[in-house]
Scaffold this motif. Structure first.
Motif, PDB file in Angstrom:
ATOM      1  N   ALA A   3       0.836  -1.207   0.000  1.00  0.00           N
ATOM      2  CA  ALA A   3       0.000   0.000   0.000  1.00  0.00           C
ATOM      3  C   ALA A   3       0.867   1.251   0.000  1.00  0.00           C
ATOM      4  O   ALA A   3       0.565   2.229  -0.698  1.00  0.00           O
ATOM      5  CB  ALA A   3      -0.934  -0.007   1.213  1.00  0.00           C
ATOM      6  N   TRP A   4       1.934   1.239   0.771  1.00  0.00           N
ATOM      7  CA  TRP A   4       2.868   2.365   0.775  1.00  0.00           C
ATOM      8  C   TRP A   4       3.553   2.502  -0.582  1.00  0.00           C
ATOM      9  O   TRP A   4       3.585   3.577  -1.172  1.00  0.00           O
ATOM     10  CB  TRP A   4       3.955   2.152   1.830  1.00  0.00           C
ATOM     11  CG  TRP A   4       3.576   2.429   3.236  1.00  0.00           C
ATOM     12  CD1 TRP A   4       2.639   3.324   3.679  1.00  0.00           C
ATOM     13  CD2 TRP A   4       4.120   1.815   4.408  1.00  0.00           C
ATOM     14  NE1 TRP A   4       2.579   3.304   5.048  1.00  0.00           N
ATOM     15  CE2 TRP A   4       3.472   2.396   5.517  1.00  0.00           C
ATOM     16  CE3 TRP A   4       5.093   0.851   4.628  1.00  0.00           C
ATOM     17  CZ2 TRP A   4       3.775   2.029   6.830  1.00  0.00           C
ATOM     18  CZ3 TRP A   4       5.399   0.479   5.925  1.00  0.00           C
ATOM     19  CH2 TRP A   4       4.740   1.059   7.019  1.00  0.00           C
ATOM     20  N   ALA A   5       4.108   1.386  -1.048  1.00  0.00           N
ATOM     21  CA  ALA A   5       4.916   1.414  -2.267  1.00  0.00           C
ATOM     22  C   ALA A   5       4.119   1.842  -3.493  1.00  0.00           C
ATOM     23  O   ALA A   5       4.665   2.456  -4.412  1.00  0.00           O
ATOM     24  CB  ALA A   5       5.542   0.037  -2.504  1.00  0.00           C
ATOM     25  N   SER A   6       2.832   1.535  -3.513  1.00  0.00           N
ATOM     26  CA  SER A   6       2.006   1.860  -4.676  1.00  0.00           C
ATOM     27  C   SER A   6       1.352   3.237  -4.578  1.00  0.00           C
ATOM     28  O   SER A   6       0.750   3.706  -5.540  1.00  0.00           O
ATOM     29  CB  SER A   6       0.911   0.800  -4.855  1.00  0.00           C
ATOM     30  OG  SER A   6       0.055   0.764  -3.715  1.00  0.00           O
ATOM     31  N   SER A   7       1.472   3.886  -3.411  1.00  0.00           N
ATOM     32  CA  SER A   7       0.816   5.187  -3.222  1.00  0.00           C
ATOM     33  C   SER A   7       1.583   6.292  -3.938  1.00  0.00           C
ATOM     34  O   SER A   7       2.801   6.227  -4.108  1.00  0.00           O
ATOM     35  CB  SER A   7       0.720   5.522  -1.734  1.00  0.00           C
ATOM     36  OG  SER A   7       1.997   5.819  -1.199  1.00  0.00           O
ATOM     37  N   SER A   8       0.862   7.322  -4.353  1.00  0.00           N
ATOM     38  CA  SER A   8       1.488   8.454  -5.034  1.00  0.00           C
ATOM     39  C   SER A   8       2.455   9.195  -4.112  1.00  0.00           C
ATOM     40  O   SER A   8       3.391   9.839  -4.569  1.00  0.00           O
ATOM     41  CB  SER A   8       0.415   9.423  -5.550  1.00  0.00           C
ATOM     42  OG  SER A   8      -0.392   9.889  -4.477  1.00  0.00           O
TER      43      SER A   8
END
Length: 319
Positions: A3-8
């Motif tokens: 979730a962190w890695a894919s967030s803008s």
């Protein structure tokens, strides 16, 4: 982590690595289980390649380094000790390093819990679009927090403060009668159900069970007595879930007792038959597992104390 890695917010400035210390097979299972796309997935091939003098399993804290390889933290706050606060600790550390404001627990409207959603702690919003318990739609809830690892908001029912649930962001809408339910920066409050974006619809399909109503016992571990105890623990939890929101403290007490007995027995067997239980390093899977047992029991005991105190203050008979 995905979730962190894919967030803008982090996608272009932070690399997230999941390094398995067990084996390539376990690393591959993790990648499949958590659908790693932006996270870099890897493993340590042998003991001689293990780090010396620092490091631990992820549930005991993350290792954070800057772009020059300097440690920002060798061990962030452990999830096993503080629960979701551990994830906020990582976000605060990254925000500080990236020159941003820290995440906040303030109820100020400007202090949103997630950059993609306009909700802060204390905001009053309404449930909207829940399919498996449609009677909840239109109910007012108070925002309590955001669970980074599940991507859900933790909320409390306004008309029943003893009831707390976790819901997807797409199941929340502004409250037309509440100022704190407004979207940040908007001059109008929506008064009809909003049209969902395609990505919200897709997310809702993936997590249609917004509220847990029952659980299944774990797959067989190949030890009959452990399988039986897993069935008993799951049954106790399901009795509690079926009785919600009017469950008695006695049902929660039964769950805690079942878990305590099972965890104690499991730890005895692990110590006796599992070679890895002799590992006393910070990478000990046994120690981490035992600590997770303690964390779960503490959650149950704390909730039991809260429920019993509420029952006494309201004059309800505890059974």
């Amino acid at each position: 982590m995905e979730a962190w890695a894919s967030s803008s917010k982090y996608r272009d400035g932070v690399q997230f690595l999941c390094i398995c210390v067990e084996s390539k097979r376990v690393a591959q299972n993790f990648g499949s289980m958590f659908d790693f796309t932006y996270v870099i997935n890897g493993y340590i091939p042998s003991n001689q390649h293990m780090p010396r003098g620092y490091g631990q399993l992820g549930c005991s804290g993350f290792i954070v380094v800057d772009d020059e390889g300097n440690f920002l933290s060798k061990r962030t706050t452990a999830f096993l000790d503080t629960g979701d606060e551990a994830f906020r600790d990582v976000e605060d550390l990254l925000s500080s390093y990236m020159g941003e404001q820290k995440s906040t627990t303030s109820s100020d409207d400007n202090n949103t819990l997630h950059p993609a959603y306009p909700y802060a702690i204390g905001n009053i919003v309404v449930l909207d679009g829940i399919k498996n318990q449609k009677g909840l739609n239109g109910k007012k809830v108070k925002i309590l927090g955001f669970e980074t690892h599940t991507g859900r908001f933790s909320v409390q029912m306004v008309d029943d403060e003893s009831r707390r649930i976790a819901v997807l962001p797409c199941s929340l809408a502004p409250d037309p009668s509440s100022k704190t339910g407004k979207h940040e920066g908007s001059s109008k409050v929506e008064t009809k159900p909003r049209k969902r974006k395609p990505e919200e619809e897709e997310e809702e399909k993936k997590h249609d069970e917004t509220i847990i109503t029952s659980i299944k016992a774990p797959e067989s571990v190949g030890v009959d007595c452990m399988d039986d105890e897993h069935e008993s623990c799951s049954a106790a939890i399901n009795y509690l879930l079926e009785a919600l929101p009017k469950a008695s403290p006695g049902l929660l007490q039964c769950v805690v007792m079942e878990l305590e007995e099972h965890f104690e027995h499991e730890e005895v067997l692990m110590k006796k038959y599992w070679k890895q239980s002799q590992d006393t390093s910070s990478f000990s899977a046994y120690t981490s597992h035992v600590n997770d047992h303690r964390r779960i029991i503490n959650i149950g005991l704390n909730e039991l104390t809260r429920v019993e105190e509420e029952s006494k203050s309201s004059g309800t008979i505890v059974s």
